[in-house]
Motif scaffolding. Structure first.
Motif, PDB file in Angstrom:
ATOM      1  N   ALA A  62       0.819  -1.222   0.000  1.00  0.00           N
ATOM      2  CA  ALA A  62       0.000   0.000   0.000  1.00  0.00           C
ATOM      3  C   ALA A  62       0.846   1.263   0.000  1.00  0.00           C
ATOM      4  O   ALA A  62       0.344   2.345  -0.316  1.00  0.00           O
ATOM      5  CB  ALA A  62      -0.932   0.005   1.207  1.00  0.00           C
ATOM      6  N   PHE A  63       2.131   1.139   0.351  1.00  0.00           N
ATOM      7  CA  PHE A  63       2.995   2.309   0.398  1.00  0.00           C
ATOM      8  C   PHE A  63       3.568   2.668  -0.972  1.00  0.00           C
ATOM      9  O   PHE A  63       4.309   3.644  -1.097  1.00  0.00           O
ATOM     10  CB  PHE A  63       4.128   2.082   1.392  1.00  0.00           C
ATOM     11  CG  PHE A  63       3.642   1.943   2.812  1.00  0.00           C
ATOM     12  CD1 PHE A  63       3.293   3.051   3.558  1.00  0.00           C
ATOM     13  CD2 PHE A  63       3.514   0.691   3.399  1.00  0.00           C
ATOM     14  CE1 PHE A  63       2.838   2.928   4.852  1.00  0.00           C
ATOM     15  CE2 PHE A  63       3.059   0.549   4.695  1.00  0.00           C
ATOM     16  CZ  PHE A  63       2.720   1.676   5.425  1.00  0.00           C
ATOM     17  N   THR A  64       3.262   1.885  -1.977  1.00  0.00           N
ATOM     18  CA  THR A  64       3.627   2.222  -3.348  1.00  0.00           C
ATOM     19  C   THR A  64       2.360   2.274  -4.200  1.00  0.00           C
ATOM     20  O   THR A  64       1.363   1.611  -3.884  1.00  0.00           O
ATOM     21  CB  THR A  64       4.602   1.189  -3.948  1.00  0.00           C
ATOM     22  OG1 THR A  64       3.982  -0.113  -3.931  1.00  0.00           O
ATOM     23  CG2 THR A  64       5.893   1.146  -3.143  1.00  0.00           C
ATOM     24  N   ALA A  65       2.400   3.035  -5.264  1.00  0.00           N
ATOM     25  CA  ALA A  65       1.239   3.180  -6.135  1.00  0.00           C
ATOM     26  C   ALA A  65       1.705   3.410  -7.569  1.00  0.00           C
ATOM     27  O   ALA A  65       2.810   3.919  -7.803  1.00  0.00           O
ATOM     28  CB  ALA A  65       0.349   4.337  -5.679  1.00  0.00           C
ATOM     29  N   ASN A 193       3.503   6.076  -2.386  1.00  0.00           N
ATOM     30  CA  ASN A 193       2.093   6.464  -2.393  1.00  0.00           C
ATOM     31  C   ASN A 193       1.883   7.639  -1.452  1.00  0.00           C
ATOM     32  O   ASN A 193       1.536   7.475  -0.273  1.00  0.00           O
ATOM     33  CB  ASN A 193       1.225   5.276  -1.984  1.00  0.00           C
ATOM     34  CG  ASN A 193      -0.252   5.563  -2.139  1.00  0.00           C
ATOM     35  OD1 ASN A 193      -0.646   6.607  -2.674  1.00  0.00           O
ATOM     36  ND2 ASN A 193      -1.090   4.648  -1.682  1.00  0.00           N
ATOM     37  N   THR A 194       2.092   8.847  -1.961  1.00  0.00           N
ATOM     38  CA  THR A 194       1.918  10.039  -1.126  1.00  0.00           C
ATOM     39  C   THR A 194       0.463  10.277  -0.765  1.00  0.00           C
ATOM     40  O   THR A 194       0.168  10.867   0.282  1.00  0.00           O
ATOM     41  CB  THR A 194       2.470  11.271  -1.860  1.00  0.00           C
ATOM     42  OG1 THR A 194       1.809  11.410  -3.134  1.00  0.00           O
ATOM     43  CG2 THR A 194       3.971  11.132  -2.094  1.00  0.00           C
ATOM     44  N   LEU A 195      -0.472   9.830  -1.609  1.00  0.00           N
ATOM     45  CA  LEU A 195      -1.891  10.047  -1.319  1.00  0.00           C
ATOM     46  C   LEU A 195      -2.322   9.342  -0.045  1.00  0.00           C
ATOM     47  O   LEU A 195      -3.279   9.774   0.614  1.00  0.00           O
ATOM     48  CB  LEU A 195      -2.748   9.551  -2.494  1.00  0.00           C
ATOM     49  CG  LEU A 195      -2.605  10.303  -3.820  1.00  0.00           C
ATOM     50  CD1 LEU A 195      -3.483   9.673  -4.891  1.00  0.00           C
ATOM     51  CD2 LEU A 195      -2.964  11.772  -3.648  1.00  0.00           C
ATOM     52  N   LEU A 196      -1.632   8.265   0.314  1.00  0.00           N
ATOM     53  CA  LEU A 196      -1.990   7.538   1.526  1.00  0.00           C
ATOM     54  C   LEU A 196      -1.825   8.405   2.762  1.00  0.00           C
ATOM     55  O   LEU A 196      -2.530   8.214   3.759  1.00  0.00           O
ATOM     56  CB  LEU A 196      -1.120   6.280   1.644  1.00  0.00           C
ATOM     57  CG  LEU A 196      -1.408   5.345   2.819  1.00  0.00           C
ATOM     58  CD1 LEU A 196      -2.794   4.726   2.710  1.00  0.00           C
ATOM     59  CD2 LEU A 196      -0.355   4.243   2.912  1.00  0.00           C
ATOM     60  N   GLU A 204     -12.971   5.391  -3.349  1.00  0.00           N
ATOM     61  CA  GLU A 204     -12.076   4.766  -4.307  1.00  0.00           C
ATOM     62  C   GLU A 204     -10.757   4.447  -3.619  1.00  0.00           C
ATOM     63  O   GLU A 204     -10.092   5.344  -3.100  1.00  0.00           O
ATOM     64  CB  GLU A 204     -11.842   5.684  -5.512  1.00  0.00           C
ATOM     65  CG  GLU A 204     -13.125   6.024  -6.255  1.00  0.00           C
ATOM     66  CD  GLU A 204     -12.875   6.838  -7.495  1.00  0.00           C
ATOM     67  OE1 GLU A 204     -11.846   6.582  -8.147  1.00  0.00           O
ATOM     68  OE2 GLU A 204     -13.685   7.719  -7.799  1.00  0.00           O
ATOM     69  N   PRO A 205     -10.369   3.176  -3.588  1.00  0.00           N
ATOM     70  CA  PRO A 205      -9.185   2.781  -2.811  1.00  0.00           C
ATOM     71  C   PRO A 205      -7.915   3.525  -3.193  1.00  0.00           C
ATOM     72  O   PRO A 205      -7.104   3.844  -2.318  1.00  0.00           O
ATOM     73  CB  PRO A 205      -9.069   1.280  -3.105  1.00  0.00           C
ATOM     74  CG  PRO A 205     -10.429   0.855  -3.524  1.00  0.00           C
ATOM     75  CD  PRO A 205     -11.030   2.023  -4.231  1.00  0.00           C
ATOM     76  N   GLU A 206      -7.719   3.792  -4.501  1.00  0.00           N
ATOM     77  CA  GLU A 206      -6.463   4.429  -4.910  1.00  0.00           C
ATOM     78  C   GLU A 206      -6.361   5.871  -4.416  1.00  0.00           C
ATOM     79  O   GLU A 206      -5.258   6.446  -4.403  1.00  0.00           O
ATOM     80  CB  GLU A 206      -6.317   4.392  -6.436  1.00  0.00           C
ATOM     81  CG  GLU A 206      -7.270   5.299  -7.196  1.00  0.00           C
ATOM     82  CD  GLU A 206      -8.608   4.631  -7.503  1.00  0.00           C
ATOM     83  OE1 GLU A 206      -9.381   5.192  -8.304  1.00  0.00           O
ATOM     84  OE2 GLU A 206      -8.866   3.556  -6.934  1.00  0.00           O
ATOM     85  N   LEU A 207      -7.468   6.461  -3.978  1.00  0.00           N
ATOM     86  CA  LEU A 207      -7.469   7.840  -3.488  1.00  0.00           C
ATOM     87  C   LEU A 207      -7.622   7.922  -1.977  1.00  0.00           C
ATOM     88  O   LEU A 207      -7.574   9.019  -1.412  1.00  0.00           O
ATOM     89  CB  LEU A 207      -8.598   8.640  -4.154  1.00  0.00           C
ATOM     90  CG  LEU A 207      -8.596   8.688  -5.679  1.00  0.00           C
ATOM     91  CD1 LEU A 207      -9.775   9.507  -6.181  1.00  0.00           C
ATOM     92  CD2 LEU A 207      -7.281   9.254  -6.211  1.00  0.00           C
TER      93      LEU A 207
END
Length: 432
Positions: A62-65, A193-196, A204-207
């Motif tokens: 989850a720390f990468t996107a 993944n800075t959005l995390l 939406e999971p990616e956001l």
């Protein structure tokens, strides 16, 4: 007739033999006790490693996107200059990408619809924001960078593979080919993944991010600390140093010890009845959450503070009184400062315990979906424990890896708070 005399050496040998057997049994018992202790510690460490390993294994992705950078022709025929938010930029990008690949879509736009699902809705917002800030880009080709959808991101992370049944996975073989093409031509890159850490919750999971829950937990702990610490320390000082010993104080002590063992969900029921239904305070707010956690933390703070006050030698009190200090001066100028390391340790540990509580928050409404970042203690907000509960119950697979990531963030906060308690105690503790 001769008297038979016993050999004194045989009696001494018997005693020595019995002593040696007793020593062997004692050493054996000590060895077994050490073994049992080490075995118990090994089991505890094993379960801890298993738990942390499982969480890290599930949550480290989850720390990468993955994000895509694509050229977009801002078609004047399809973009409303006054209301760019109404433009379906995802479909626009999908059609332009298919055209570059030479793919001819059908009349229903099936291919474009399938391609569009690989793009996050964040692309639409970033493109609309670009048009709103600079309307002159209409009619030009510009590059836009946005996250990939959660399904596309899971494919790049290896969570979705071709080996799975095509009827069960959410990415078709054709979509996988498109994703492979994007990866080969360098349009898609992977990074932190800075959005995390900069976004609140999202459908939406990616956001979706943890910032809203972190701020909500911080505001909630602030309310808890401002209420529980002064009341808890003050009550402990009065009960230990000023109150007369009798039936009333004994009854109070028993009730405080009992309240420390009350299940946390009972405090949630109390908060729901008292603060929401009776006092009509805003539901799902850090104010109500902080008040409930303050009630739960009070007994622990009182018990820890009283134990710290009892640890101060009576000679300190006697010396201060002998020098002419009053009872109040003795307590606040001498006893309480010496007990402060234990008080701080108990306070920080109770705050860390409150940070990880979930059951009371469920009953006061802090389990609801709350997008954005709270700006005040009266605004609706989430908390890290409730965010973990929400994400784990979500149907999207990408939320499950973010659940483990949120648990890791929560564990980091609790480890930092417990480490601070240990350091403060070692730094200021005095040996008597």
């Amino acid at each position: 007739m001769t008297d038979a005399t016993a050999d004194p050496r045989s009696g001494r040998a018997a005693r020595d033999g019995a002593l040696q057997r007793g020593l062997k049994k004692r050493y054996a018992r000590e060895a077994r006790f050490r073994f049992y202790g080490l075995f118990a510690i090994a089991i505890a460490i094993g379960f801890l490693v298993l738990l942390l390993g499982r969480i890290i294994e599930q949550g480290h992705t989850a720390f990468t996107a993955s994000q895509i950078t694509v050229p977009v022709y801002m078609d004047p025929a399809r973009i409303d200059r006054d209301y760019p938010q109404g433009t379906n930029f995802q479909l626009l990008v999908a059609q332009q990408q298919l055209a570059r690949m030479g793919v001819v879509d059908d009349a229903q736009g099936t291919q474009a619809t399938a391609y569009r699902t690989l793009l996050s809705s964040e692309l639409k917002f970033r493109a609309a924001d670009l048009v709103r800030r600079d309307p002159s880009v209409i009619g030009q080709t510009v590059e836009i960078t946005a996250p990939m959808s959660d399904d596309a991101d899971l494919y790049y992370k290896g969570e979705i593979t071709r080996d799975e049944d095509a009827a069960l996975r959410r990415v078709s073989d054709r979509q996988m080919e498109w994703l492979d093409d994007l990866k080969r031509d360098g349009s898609v890159t992977s990074g932190f993944n800075t959005l995390l850490f900069t976004q609140g919750d999202s459908t939406e999971p990616e956001l979706a991010g943890v910032l809203g829950a972190v701020v909500g937990s911080a505001l909630m702990l602030l309310v808890t600390a401002l209420i529980a610490i002064p009341l808890g320390v003050g009550a402990a000082v009065y009960l230990e140093e000023f109150a007369r010993k009798g039936r009333i104080t004994d009854l109070i002590e028993v009730n405080i010890n009992n309240l420390a063992a009350v299940p946390s969900i009972v405090y949630g029921l109390l908060g729901l009845a008292l603060f929401i239904n009776f006092a009509h305070l805003p539901r799902s707010s850090p104010l109500v959450g902080g008040l409930v956690l303050a009630l739960m933390a009070l007994p622990t703070i009182i018990i820890a503070t009283r134990s710290s006050l009892k640890a101060v030698p009576p000679s300190i009190r006697e010396a201060a009184l002998a020098m002419g200090a009053s009872r109040t001066q003795t307590v606040f100028h001498h006893v309480l400062p010496l007990a402060m390391p234990g008080v701080m340790t108990g306070t920080i540990i109770s705050m860390a315990h409150a940070l990880g509580e979930t059951a009371p928050l469920l009953l006061i409404g802090m389990v609801s979906f709350v997008p954005g970042i709270p700006g005040a203690i009266t605004e609706p907000a989430g908390a890290l424990p409730s965010l973990v509960y929400i994400w784990e119950n979500a149907s999207e697979l990408a939320f499950h890896e973010r659940t483990a990531a949120a648990i890791l963030v929560l564990l980091v906060f609790m480890i930092v708070m417990n480490a601070a308690a240990i350091l403060l105690r070692r730094r200021f503790e005095r040996r008597w």
